[in-house]
Design an enzyme around this catalytic site. Sequence first.
Site, PDB file in Angstrom:
ATOM      1  N   TYR A 117      -6.598   2.123   2.263  1.00  0.00           N
ATOM      2  CA  TYR A 117      -6.462   1.650   0.882  1.00  0.00           C
ATOM      3  C   TYR A 117      -7.636   0.767   0.467  1.00  0.00           C
ATOM      4  CZ  TYR A 117      -4.682  -0.884  -3.157  1.00  0.00           C
ATOM      5  OH  TYR A 117      -4.547  -1.418  -4.402  1.00  0.00           O
ATOM      6  N   HIS A 135     -17.911  35.937 -30.690  1.00  0.00           N
ATOM      7  CA  HIS A 135     -19.043  35.173 -31.258  1.00  0.00           C
ATOM      8  C   HIS A 135     -18.695  34.620 -32.638  1.00  0.00           C
ATOM      9  CE1 HIS A 135     -21.602  37.211 -28.176  1.00  0.00           C
ATOM     10  NE2 HIS A 135     -20.772  38.208 -28.453  1.00  0.00           N
ATOM     11  N   ASN A 183       0.818  -1.225   0.000  1.00  0.00           N
ATOM     12  CA  ASN A 183       0.000   0.000   0.000  1.00  0.00           C
ATOM     13  C   ASN A 183       0.848   1.270   0.000  1.00  0.00           C
ATOM     14  OD1 ASN A 183      -2.031  -1.812   0.085  1.00  0.00           O
ATOM     15  ND2 ASN A 183      -2.688  -1.387   2.184  1.00  0.00           N
ATOM     16  N   LYS A 200      -7.120  17.823 -51.188  1.00  0.00           N
ATOM     17  CA  LYS A 200      -7.203  17.996 -49.736  1.00  0.00           C
ATOM     18  C   LYS A 200      -5.861  18.062 -49.030  1.00  0.00           C
ATOM     19  CE  LYS A 200     -10.850  16.531 -47.618  1.00  0.00           C
ATOM     20  NZ  LYS A 200     -11.734  17.207 -46.673  1.00  0.00           N
ATOM     21  N   GLU A 219      -6.652  18.151 -35.462  1.00  0.00           N
ATOM     22  CA  GLU A 219      -7.910  17.482 -35.101  1.00  0.00           C
ATOM     23  C   GLU A 219      -7.696  16.483 -33.965  1.00  0.00           C
ATOM     24  OE1 GLU A 219     -10.335  16.469 -38.873  1.00  0.00           O
ATOM     25  OE2 GLU A 219      -8.296  16.862 -39.537  1.00  0.00           O
ATOM     26  N   SER A 278      -5.937  13.160 -48.846  1.00  0.00           N
ATOM     27  CA  SER A 278      -7.097  12.275 -48.887  1.00  0.00           C
ATOM     28  C   SER A 278      -6.858  11.240 -49.967  1.00  0.00           C
ATOM     29  CB  SER A 278      -8.351  13.085 -49.204  1.00  0.00           C
ATOM     30  OG  SER A 278      -9.328  12.251 -49.785  1.00  0.00           O
TER      31      SER A 278
HETATM   32  N1  ARG Z   1      -1.379  -3.194  -7.544  1.00  0.00           N
HETATM   33  C1  ARG Z   1      -1.858  -2.499  -6.393  1.00  0.00           C
HETATM   34  C2  ARG Z   1      -2.337  -1.104  -6.774  1.00  0.00           C
HETATM   35  O1  ARG Z   1      -2.028  -0.662  -7.802  1.00  0.00           O
HETATM   36  C3  ARG Z   1      -0.781  -2.414  -5.373  1.00  0.00           C
HETATM   37  C4  ARG Z   1      -1.267  -2.313  -3.974  1.00  0.00           C
HETATM   38  C5  ARG Z   1      -1.922  -3.584  -3.578  1.00  0.00           C
HETATM   39  N2  ARG Z   1      -2.189  -3.627  -2.199  1.00  0.00           N
HETATM   40  C6  ARG Z   1      -2.932  -4.595  -1.667  1.00  0.00           C
HETATM   41  N3  ARG Z   1      -3.112  -4.554  -0.414  1.00  0.00           N
HETATM   42  N4  ARG Z   1      -3.467  -5.530  -2.394  1.00  0.00           N
HETATM   43  O2  ARG Z   1      -3.035  -0.454  -6.043  1.00  0.00           O
END
Ligand code: ARG
Length: 460
Positions: free
Chosen positions: A318, A157, A111, A284, A291, A278
């Site tokens: 997380y 405009h 995490n 063209k 674009e 084109s």
């Molecule tokens: N691949 C995960 C992500 O991008 C990494 C973190 C995963 N953490 C976990 N506790 N499973 O978020």
Amino acid sequence: MGNKMWGGRFETGPAAIMEEINASIDFDKVLWKQDIQGSKAHVEMLAQRKIVTQQDAETIYHGLSKIEGEIETGTFTFSRSLEDIHLNIESRLTEIVGSVGGRLHTARSRNDQVAVDFRLWVRDTVDSLNIQLAGLQLALATKALEHAGTVMPGFTHLQSAQPVTFGHHLLAYVEMHGRDRSRLSDARRRLNESPLGSAALAGTSFPIDRDMTAKALGFDRPMANSLDGVSDRDYVIEVLSAASITAIHLSRFAEELVLWTTPQFAFITLSDKFTTGSSIMPQKRNPDAAELVRGKTGRIVGALNSLLIMMKGLPLAYGKDMQEDKEPTFDALSNLSLCIAAMSGMVQDMVPDVKRLKKAAGAGYATATDLADWLVRELNMPFRDAHHVTARIVGLASNKSVDLDRLSLPEMQSIEPKITIDVFKVLGVDNSVKSRTSYGGTAPNNVRQQARKWLKILAK
Ligand code: ARG
């Protein structure tokens, strides 16, 4: 068999569909450099704090360097069954150095690892976008100086409004991109804090040194709250927001290039390098690059939307939802980079048709405001009355299908007897732009000064 990295409690492996929805390696492998960078900083700190021995740390460090070489040379095998970049690298590390590799993950979680990797990647990308935008500004300001006195129609405009200079028009975008860059710099300042050491969510019981890892990774300081460290993606959202605004600026200019190159306008020509033909219509010259710059804005703004909606309603800390932050971000920022590069190329090579621009500048009674201002200045008329008189003179010219400066003095005097021959001086487009000397106005001298100011700033 369960996953070898965390399979202790698992009897079977994941269903194929689970791997399909869960694995991120196909896209998060671009984070490999940042992942190794973060791991190296982490293991050096672990050794310094005697959480692992110096010898183990060195073994791990060298193993990581070896993996770096393998990925660089393309000999590393990424595996979907190892989910993501973090587990792919850690697993290879253990293959290379043996079980000591397992010590790297002490006092760390994926995490905080992913939070570090992504922050580093976003930071690097912000830096390179900033440099690219400066390049685009330079191309625009250079053209602006060259065409500080080139008169063109100014629109509101999309109707003829008042003449402006081509340089003035280009400098408007230099200003916009200046703000785009300052938004990116702001976001960078805020994002430059280290989540490393937040661990899974609560911090760790190991005596880690978060200042040391923050410093090693070029962060200003460690993030102050571990829950926040692993769970917010506001920094990406901020960068995507700055990217979206930038893309919108690019898209507006792209739209103008499309308009200006159409034969009915024919204000500019783009070089062959940035146009296509084109397969059926030989005449063209399509402005495809412009674009596409306009079109790609959709996916860039879309990425911002994706992340906002993905984050909304996520409880701390997380959640795996957050893995969905990467694909849109990678896609949006690499496409933005492409758009800036294409726009810089188009600007460098574009050639305005000076004669045609000047002719167009006078069309649509674009100097009517100059006439009204003359009536105010020379005849001391209140502006509202001058506006009214001018409208009647424009009406007369329109009935006769001539430009304002093609009316005769007696014709003008039939509407306002006090008008003198002097009025013709302000009816030409050159004099019109020359008279707009107020700060920020379109007078060629102003434009020259502003262009030089920017060229000086951009040369630093
Ligand atoms: N691949 C995960 C992500 O991008 C990494 C973190 C995963 N953490 C976990 N506790 N499973 O978020």
